[in-house]
Design a protein around this motif. Structure first.
Motif, PDB file in Angstrom:
ATOM      1  N   GLN A  16      52.014  53.997   5.910  1.00  0.00           N
ATOM      2  CA  GLN A  16      52.482  54.901   6.962  1.00  0.00           C
ATOM      3  C   GLN A  16      53.946  54.629   7.292  1.00  0.00           C
ATOM      4  OE1 GLN A  16      51.092  57.457   7.966  1.00  0.00           O
ATOM      5  NE2 GLN A  16      52.058  58.054   9.875  1.00  0.00           N
ATOM      6  N   VAL A  20      56.981  57.336   6.937  1.00  0.00           N
ATOM      7  CA  VAL A  20      57.662  57.701   8.169  1.00  0.00           C
ATOM      8  C   VAL A  20      59.137  57.320   8.094  1.00  0.00           C
ATOM      9  CG1 VAL A  20      57.828  57.205  10.643  1.00  0.00           C
ATOM     10  CG2 VAL A  20      55.604  57.628   9.614  1.00  0.00           C
ATOM     11  N   THR A 113      49.189  60.096   3.120  1.00  0.00           N
ATOM     12  CA  THR A 113      49.079  59.877   4.555  1.00  0.00           C
ATOM     13  C   THR A 113      47.731  60.256   5.169  1.00  0.00           C
ATOM     14  OG1 THR A 113      51.461  60.153   4.786  1.00  0.00           O
ATOM     15  CG2 THR A 113      50.150  60.360   6.780  1.00  0.00           C
ATOM     16  N   SER A 141      53.874  54.983  13.500  1.00  0.00           N
ATOM     17  CA  SER A 141      54.136  56.411  13.314  1.00  0.00           C
ATOM     18  C   SER A 141      55.262  56.888  14.215  1.00  0.00           C
ATOM     19  CB  SER A 141      52.872  57.230  13.610  1.00  0.00           C
ATOM     20  OG  SER A 141      51.841  56.910  12.707  1.00  0.00           O
ATOM     21  N   ASN A 394      48.816  64.637  11.522  1.00  0.00           N
ATOM     22  CA  ASN A 394      50.078  64.403  10.821  1.00  0.00           C
ATOM     23  C   ASN A 394      50.831  65.703  10.550  1.00  0.00           C
ATOM     24  OD1 ASN A 394      50.421  61.429  10.091  1.00  0.00           O
ATOM     25  ND2 ASN A 394      48.297  61.784   9.513  1.00  0.00           N
TER      26      ASN A 394
END
Length: 462
Positions: A16, A20, A113, A141, A394
């Motif tokens: 993640q 990100v 993801t 995140s 997401n």
């Protein structure tokens, strides 16, 4: 057993963080990329949007692929493709090649993801450990974007912006090696891919974003603006119609049957519309107006990043003590106040205290928002829909980043081009754009009050 779960969480969080980071690691390098590739401020948004649109647009198809083919398999495939795409992006010699590589990165992230949050939701079922896992995941995140600013600025200043892409390669290789050892394959489901829905969602959102970017360059009344906006509306309407009739849609509309889930998706979208755009305008203000270097402009976000990650350690206690809704509302109010304060920037602004303190407030607010929104987005989700629900969370995040950036870059350009370009005009345009961010955050607060606060109050009274 506990050590195995810790490693599982580390793998999920590392993936993640990697995807990100790539949504922001280029931001502090944008002025340098713009000078090198001769791109305007509006066109520079495509360095971000090529990644974000592919990421958000194919996210639900990636979630569906994980349900049908196995989440670990799609997770590994996404990591492998992301590693290759990062290598290509770092090697790019033209704007076109860079944008194509960034889009490929987005597609890869869309594969990996959804499986991360789905694997987290099925691996951590006990309330306390799940709350902790979601807190860590949410902190990464939300705060990973600001870490990307710092890292991107440091690498651009000391070495090259290309290294921001190359660092994904060893991380990706390491993940590919350890994933089979610690992550179990999930049960596969029979079904079909909703390719038409995926294509309509990607093309629809891309058309809308392209229309807003063209509005910044050509104005609202030009055909190159109105045509893609109209096409985007038609395509998105077609997407909803397809999803309503599809036997196995990439977005099961039943996910919106819950008021809490719907409020969480919409609230996250609006919050990110405002929050992510700050990462685009503030670094450029610092470099173009205050004379910061790439590294210094990235380092300027340490106050934001530090307090946001610090909130990760107190969020489980805060939520258990006051409840998710109150913490969410408080976080939004704090973020709004910090953003309004930050919108007062001008050529006479000093970083301390006029930006340092607002960034701290914004970091505290963001640190309080993401965990409740993530938890509400997964409320009472059927196990068979966990992949789609995590994907939708997401999607709201990524599409919010893309749409907010497109809208506010239009606002910025409309102000900046109204007179001869200067530091004063740039500062004024950035101030207006940050004010727009505060408007998005305020709208997110209104959505929370209307869709999340009242159900919670009702539950307490029953």
């Amino acid at each position: 057993m506990q050590s195995t779960k810790s490693i599982m969480l580390t793998i999920i969080v590392a993936c993640q963080l990697m995807v990100v980071l790539d949504s922001s690691v280029m931001v502090t390098a944008l002025p340098e990329i713009g000078r090198t590739l001769h791109l305007t401020t509006a066109n520079l948004t495509w360095v971000q949007n090529a990644y974000i649109l592919a990421y958000g647009g194919f996210m639900l198809l990636g979630a569906r692929a994980g349900d049908i083919m196995g989440r670990r398999r799609i997770f590994r495939a996404g990591i492998a493709l992301f590693t290759v795409a990062s290598l290509l992006a770092g090697m790019a010699q033209s704007a076109e090649f860079l944008l194509a590589a960034r889009a490929l990165q987005g597609l890869a992230a869309a594969m990996a993801t959804p499986s991360t949050l789905a694997l987290l939701s099925v691996s951590f079922v006990e309330t306390k450990e799940r709350s902790r896992a979601i807190a860590i995941y949410s902190a990464v995140s939300g705060g990973g974007g600001s870490v990307g600013l710092i890292l991107g600025g440091m690498l651009t200043e000391w070495i090259s912006w290309r290294v921001g892409m190359f660092i994904n390669v060893p991380i990706g290789i390491a993940l590919l090696i350890i994933i089979p050892k610690y992550l179990q394959e999930t049960q596969k489901r029979t079904g079909h891919f909703d390719l038409l829905g995926a294509v309509l969602s990607v093309t629809g959102m891309t058309s809308l974003v392209f229309g807003f970017v063209q509005a910044a360059a050509a104005g609202w009344h030009h055909t190159v603006t109105l045509a893609p906006l109209a096409a985007g509306i038609v395509l998105m309407a077609g997407f909803v119609a397809v999803e309503a009739r599809a036997k196995e849609p990439i977005i099961p509309l039943r996910l919106f049957s819950s008021r809490e889930r719907s409020g969480a998706y919409l609230g996250r979208f609006l919050f990110i519309c405002g929050n992510f755009s700050l990462f685009f305008f503030i670094p450029q203000f610092l470099q173009n107006v205050l004379g910061f270097s790439s590294f210094e402009s990235g380092l300027a976000f340490v106050p934001f990043t530090g307090v946001q990650f610090g909130m990760m350690y107190v969020m489980p206690w805060l939520v258990s003590r006051f409840g998710s809704v109150k913490i969410l509302i408080s976080g939004l109010v704090i973020a709004i106040l910090g953003t309004i304060w930050c919108s007062q920037i001008s050529t006479g602004t000093s970083f301390f205290p006029n930006m340092f303190l607002p960034l701290i407030l914004m970091g505290i607010g963001a640190g309080m928002v993401f965990q409740p929104l993530t938890a509400f987005g997964l409320t009472d989700v059927d196990p068979g829909d966990s992949g789609a629900a995590s994907g939708l969370i997401n999607v709201a995040h990524q599409i919010g980043a893309s749409m907010g950036l497109a809208v506010l870059s239009t606002v910025f350009e409309s102000v900046y081009r109204s007179s001869s370009p200067s530091a004063e005009q740039f500062a004024h345009a950035a101030s207006i754009a940050v004010t727009g961010s505060a408007v998005f955050l305020t709208t997110a607060l209104l959505v929370t009050l209307l869709m999340l606060f009242r159900p919670a109050a009702k539950l307490r009274s029953e």
